[in-house]
Design an enzyme around this catalytic site. Sequence first.
Site, PDB file in Angstrom:
ATOM      1  N   GLY A 277      54.907  37.268  47.415  1.00  0.00           N
ATOM      2  CA  GLY A 277      53.993  36.476  48.212  1.00  0.00           C
ATOM      3  C   GLY A 277      53.824  35.102  47.601  1.00  0.00           C
ATOM      4  O   GLY A 277      54.688  34.615  46.851  1.00  0.00           O
TER       5      GLY A 277
ATOM      6  N   PHE B 122      51.419  34.136  45.398  1.00  0.00           N
ATOM      7  CA  PHE B 122      51.157  34.235  43.960  1.00  0.00           C
ATOM      8  C   PHE B 122      51.425  35.646  43.427  1.00  0.00           C
ATOM      9  O   PHE B 122      51.414  35.851  42.226  1.00  0.00           O
ATOM     10  CB  PHE B 122      49.695  33.856  43.662  1.00  0.00           C
ATOM     11  CG  PHE B 122      48.692  34.754  44.313  1.00  0.00           C
ATOM     12  CD1 PHE B 122      48.290  35.935  43.716  1.00  0.00           C
ATOM     13  CD2 PHE B 122      48.133  34.420  45.540  1.00  0.00           C
ATOM     14  CE1 PHE B 122      47.369  36.763  44.316  1.00  0.00           C
ATOM     15  CE2 PHE B 122      47.201  35.248  46.142  1.00  0.00           C
ATOM     16  CZ  PHE B 122      46.811  36.416  45.532  1.00  0.00           C
ATOM     17  N   GLY B 123      51.659  36.625  44.307  1.00  0.00           N
ATOM     18  CA  GLY B 123      51.913  37.987  43.879  1.00  0.00           C
ATOM     19  C   GLY B 123      53.384  38.340  43.934  1.00  0.00           C
ATOM     20  O   GLY B 123      54.144  37.770  44.721  1.00  0.00           O
TER      21      GLY B 123
ATOM     22  N   LYS C 220      53.694  45.582  39.496  1.00  0.00           N
ATOM     23  CA  LYS C 220      52.927  44.567  40.216  1.00  0.00           C
ATOM     24  C   LYS C 220      52.445  43.518  39.222  1.00  0.00           C
ATOM     25  O   LYS C 220      51.897  43.853  38.169  1.00  0.00           O
ATOM     26  CB  LYS C 220      51.724  45.187  40.931  1.00  0.00           C
ATOM     27  CG  LYS C 220      52.070  46.071  42.110  1.00  0.00           C
ATOM     28  CD  LYS C 220      50.805  46.527  42.839  1.00  0.00           C
ATOM     29  CE  LYS C 220      51.134  47.382  44.050  1.00  0.00           C
ATOM     30  NZ  LYS C 220      49.918  47.796  44.800  1.00  0.00           N
TER      31      LYS C 220
ATOM     32  N   ASP D 131      40.340  50.227  52.492  1.00  0.00           N
ATOM     33  CA  ASP D 131      41.428  49.398  53.020  1.00  0.00           C
ATOM     34  C   ASP D 131      42.630  50.284  53.342  1.00  0.00           C
ATOM     35  O   ASP D 131      43.765  49.967  52.976  1.00  0.00           O
ATOM     36  CB  ASP D 131      41.800  48.308  52.013  1.00  0.00           C
ATOM     37  CG  ASP D 131      42.676  47.220  52.631  1.00  0.00           C
ATOM     38  OD1 ASP D 131      42.940  47.289  53.852  1.00  0.00           O
ATOM     39  OD2 ASP D 131      43.095  46.296  51.903  1.00  0.00           O
TER      40      ASP D 131
END
Length: 545
Positions: A279, A281-282, A302, A403
């Site tokens: 993504g 920043f990920g 991650k 979520d």
Amino acid sequence: MKPANKTWLILIFVSTIVTLSNGYLNLYLNLPEVQKLLGLEAELYYVRDGEINQYALNFVVPVPSKIDSLQFTWENVVGYPLPYSIDVSANSAALYPPQLNISATGNVPTSTQTFSISLPCTGLSAAEVNIVIKINISVTYENVTTLVLRRRKICTKLESVSGTQVLVDTMPSYSNSTNIFYFAVGTALVMILILALFIILFYVKNKKERRTVENNNRPTSSYLASMPRNTVNSTYNESFRSMPSYSLLDERSKDLQERIAELTVQRCRVRLSSVVMEGTFGRVYLGSYTTEDGKEETVIIKTVTDHASQVQISLLLQEGMSMYSLNNKNILSILRVSIEDHTAPFLLFPYKNTKNLKTFLQKCKLSPEGVSHTLTTQEVVDMSLQVIHGLQYLHKKHLLHKDLAARNCVVDDKLRVQIADNALSRDLFPSDYHCLGDNENRPVKWLAIESLLHKTFSTNSDIWSFGVLLWELTTLAQQPYIEIDPFEMAAYLKDGYRLAQPINCPDELFAVMAYCWAMSADERPTLVQLQVCLQEFYTQLTRYV
């Protein structure tokens, strides 16, 4: 029934069909009754033209405390008399004996008529009363069909009911002025005591907050101001003993600090191989981790990029550790953590040829021939049952997911599903999250109505999200409510609108989704009820395979 543009709300069960001999009968809940009980624009048929819907009969419909009567609509359409008898049983001190507004025996009317059963609570105690309604239909002298309908009536205890016998029997008598005076004085003393207690608590809280602020204002070498201090075992090398010092904000961060310390491994034992997802920043890598006995284990890692902010790094650690120490085949729990000074943290997860469920579903739409490959209904039901199993485990541990969605699950080549955390999901799936002016990115179109309006979460709000996840499985991860502006979602749901029934989605499966989206949280099915319904449907599907 509503016009065609609202047919997606119609809740009609068409499951295991049993023919009512040679007789023809309609027995159903009309539109106003379904709206009253479930908040849906639908008609619910138990018998349609003599065909019995066992799936609908087996579902226990909750009845809120504010509803004191049930309405049933029926009609004899065969042309000759159909004798009936009705028996309603409910043994509980919380409920007065149910009363029918028609005779307990007679003939089914030849025109559409509605009869009611009154269910007034006594107010003497709080309880969930199981109500069994047995309707015997005599097609012939020897052929009697019994329909059993079940309800769960919620009764609450009344603290005070002016002018009733309950009040006289359960409340103390203040018949003279002396007793009234003492009662008033006692009430005043209690109020003064409560006020004094609040003042003391307020003072202690302020003093504690001032002390916390003073501690947080001390100089620190941390690049992660919002994360806990990471203490490591003295057997680690010097670079790990000089881990960055994180400030302790509260007991939750202290707990997080201890968890990270327990899982921390040396960075030299972790190797990155290839980027799986990325993504702004990920980043998610496929890599390996060398265990203490020297074995190399494939893992998913991650992490964040170098330009990630402190808040983003903090969220990665907090959300990534949410599945800490959980042990269930349908839960993806964190394996290890690697943190070094001036570098981004690594979160390690077990890898067994798994992939993100949402990206997997999206790829099912593509094939070398350009033709969509759709999962079978049996596969969809099996995957949803696995999600329920994992969610049951979370709730038994007193954990809410908050979520639940396809993007936060993983699946392997054998369609074995695991629920994962939501770390990096906001960055990897930005179109699934929206900010409604409160500076907080939320999965608006997966949230229950109460979570969207009041930010309140419960096991029932997780069940709403499960309904959306089930819709994702049947649509191969289409975007829910794609035509609705995020700012309009609350009003849209309050008006009674829900997701449309997907193409080729069986009515049985859509019925489960619709029940999950009941307006009142208390009226949604429990995980046990969902498991029973889906397991029964799955069993029916396997009979024809």
